[in-house]
Design an enzyme around this catalytic site. Structure first.
Site, short mmCIF file in Angstrom:
data_model
loop_
_atom_site.label_atom_id
_atom_site.label_comp_id
_atom_site.label_asym_id
_atom_site.label_seq_id
_atom_site.Cartn_x
_atom_site.Cartn_y
_atom_site.Cartn_z
N SER A 191 138.63 71.96 47.80
CA SER A 191 138.24 70.59 47.45
C SER A 191 138.94 70.18 46.18
CB SER A 191 136.72 70.53 47.21
OG SER A 191 136.35 69.30 46.63
N TYR A 204 129.34 74.28 43.39
CA TYR A 204 130.33 73.79 44.37
C TYR A 204 131.74 74.08 43.88
CZ TYR A 204 132.60 70.67 47.72
OH TYR A 204 133.40 70.17 48.72
N1 LIG Z 1 133.81 64.74 52.36
C1 LIG Z 1 134.35 64.99 51.18
O1 LIG Z 1 134.38 64.13 50.27
C2 LIG Z 1 134.96 66.36 50.90
C3 LIG Z 1 135.84 66.46 49.80
C4 LIG Z 1 136.43 67.70 49.54
C5 LIG Z 1 136.13 68.79 50.34
N2 LIG Z 1 135.27 68.65 51.39
C6 LIG Z 1 135.02 69.84 52.19
O2 LIG Z 1 135.38 69.56 53.52
C7 LIG Z 1 134.66 70.41 54.39
C8 LIG Z 1 134.09 69.57 55.52
O3 LIG Z 1 133.18 68.65 54.94
P1 LIG Z 1 132.91 67.21 55.57
O4 LIG Z 1 133.19 66.22 54.53
O5 LIG Z 1 133.52 67.10 56.88
O6 LIG Z 1 131.31 67.28 55.67
P2 LIG Z 1 130.32 67.32 56.93
O7 LIG Z 1 130.54 66.12 57.77
O8 LIG Z 1 128.98 67.55 56.33
O9 LIG Z 1 130.79 68.61 57.74
C9 LIG Z 1 130.52 69.92 57.28
C10 LIG Z 1 130.75 70.86 58.45
O10 LIG Z 1 130.51 72.20 58.01
C11 LIG Z 1 129.61 72.80 58.92
N3 LIG Z 1 128.80 73.84 58.27
C12 LIG Z 1 128.08 73.76 57.13
N4 LIG Z 1 127.44 74.93 56.90
C13 LIG Z 1 127.77 75.75 57.93
C14 LIG Z 1 127.40 77.08 58.26
N5 LIG Z 1 126.59 77.81 57.49
N6 LIG Z 1 127.92 77.62 59.38
C15 LIG Z 1 128.78 76.90 60.17
N7 LIG Z 1 129.14 75.63 59.92
C16 LIG Z 1 128.62 75.06 58.80
C17 LIG Z 1 128.74 71.66 59.42
O11 LIG Z 1 128.19 71.99 60.68
P3 LIG Z 1 126.62 72.29 60.92
O12 LIG Z 1 125.84 71.49 59.93
O13 LIG Z 1 126.44 71.86 62.35
O14 LIG Z 1 126.47 73.76 60.73
C18 LIG Z 1 129.79 70.57 59.59
O15 LIG Z 1 130.46 70.72 60.80
C19 LIG Z 1 133.64 71.13 53.54
O16 LIG Z 1 134.10 72.43 53.25
C20 LIG Z 1 133.58 70.30 52.27
O17 LIG Z 1 133.22 71.07 51.15
C21 LIG Z 1 134.69 67.46 51.69
#
Ligand SMILES: NC(=O)c1ccc[n+]([C@@H]2O[C@H](COP(=O)([O-])OP(=O)(O)OC[C@H]3O[C@@H](n4cnc5c(N)ncnc54)[C@H](OP(=O)(O)O)[C@@H]3O)[C@@H](O)[C@H]2O)c1
Length: 314
Positions: A191, A204
């Site tokens: 991130s 985080y």
């Molecule tokens: N959105 C942002 O602004 C942002 C910025 C930088 C980095 N990120 C990173 O990008 C990645 C994806 O995030 P996103 O923004 O797409 O958020 P999101 O829509 O909340 O998606 C998160 C995904 O991770 C899965 N997940 C969480 N805990 C898990 C577990 N214990 N086992 C298996 N799957 C799990 C969730 O699936 P389930 O809940 O169904 O398990 C979901 O598919 C994350 O690593 C996040 O830290 C996001």
């Protein structure tokens, strides 16, 4: 939860792939299909028609939502066979259907990346189904903030277990498949917060910094075996990760409009999940054969500046 390979797609080519490309385009993944390109692995120099990743086996953790979902759709639209996990079976099945109904190939397998057993089982099932793993996107993650002195040890453990240990487990079980094949590409979601900390984001940031460390060390260890491993650092992206549940569309649109200029000194807007997916496909492609161990920021320029202001939510 696993179901059989989409028979219609197999028998009739990919009649609905146009529909899948439409979905990908709607997610901002224009160009996902590419025209004609190399397959994914560093050792594969041949060209395969009909989708840039046609026939590639792609594994995604956290594909039920947000960036992972957009990436699953984009890879499938580009001809890949996609195995993805997440804990929410209803969402997983929905994403799988979205892809297969449109003529793509994907399978959802329920797995929690905090569990070694479930992660190993997920990885092995994807490899067995699609004949190995060409590309892995270790993306599952959770947020969580608050002052350190108020954070419970259990919450800290959960964030680190998901975001850091979960990536370790995925790597641990993916690598043997890639070592056997003598090639592979792995992208791990870190991130922008790994490099720009916030006062209330210690757990985080620590977890995402750990991902960078894992990636650097693993890239050195497995580069000689033909495996490229990079960290992706998305900036703020419009997914359920940042969008408060239940907020009306109009209010969220206003928030986003205010957020961009205040926080993203550069492109002045949040990313769409499809834009992060495009970066993943790019990094997985043979267009970057010399890139490994890198931390790739896809943040609209936010990391180049120093603004950090959140507008009040209406
Ligand atoms: N959105 C942002 O602004 C942002 C910025 C930088 C980095 N990120 C990173 O990008 C990645 C994806 O995030 P996103 O923004 O797409 O958020 P999101 O829509 O909340 O998606 C998160 C995904 O991770 C899965 N997940 C969480 N805990 C898990 C577990 N214990 N086992 C298996 N799957 C799990 C969730 O699936 P389930 O809940 O169904 O398990 C979901 O598919 C994350 O690593 C996040 O830290 C996001």
């Amino acid at each position: 939860m696993e179901k059989h390979t989409n028979a219609a797609a197999r028998q009739h080519g990919r009649p609905g792939r146009r529909a899948l490309l439409g979905t990908a385009a709607a997610l901002g993944v224009a160009g996902a299909a590419g025209a004609t390109a190399h397959a994914a692995g560093p050792g594969r120099g041949h060209r395969t028609p009909g989708g840039r990743f046609r026939g590639s086996s792609v594994l995604i953790t956290g594909g039920t939502s947000g960036i992972g979902r957009a990436t699953a759709i984009a890879f499938a639209a580009a001809g890949a066979n996609v195995g993805f996990c997440g804990r929410r079976a209803d969402l997983g099945s929905r994403v799988e259907r979205e892809i297969t109904d449109a003529g793509g190939e994907a399978v959802y397998i329920r797995a929690d990346v905090r569990s070694a057993e479930q992660t190993r089982d997920f990885v092995d099932r994807v490899a067995a189904r699609y004949g190995g793993i060409d590309i892995a996107f270790n993306n599952a993650g959770i947020g969580g903030g608050g002052p350190l002195h108020e954070m419970t040890p259990e919450r800290w453990d959960d964030i680190l277990a998901t975001n850091a240990r979960g990536v370790f487990l995925a790597l641990k079980y993916e690598l043997p498949h890639m070592l056997r094949a003598g090639r592979g590409v792995i992208i791990c979601t870190s991130s922008s917060a790994a490099e720009q900390a916030r006062p209330d984001g210690a757990a985080y940031t620590a977890s995402k910094r750990a991902v960078q460390g894992l990636v650097k060390s693993a890239a050195l260890a497995y580069g000689p075996q033909g495996i490229r491993i990079n960290a992706l650092l998305p900036g703020t992206t419009d997914t359920p990760f940042v969008r408060p549940p239940g907020i009306p569309d109009a209010d969220w649109a206003r928030y986003k409009e205010a957020f961009g200029p205040l926080n993203v000194e550069g492109l002045e807007r949040m990313a769409e999940p499809g834009e992060i997916a495009r970066a993943v496909l790019g990094l997985a492609s043979p267009d970057f054969p010399y890139m490994t161990g890198a931390s790739v920021a896809v943040d609209g320029g936010a990391g180049a500046g120093r603004r950090l202001v959140h507008p009040a939510r209406s």
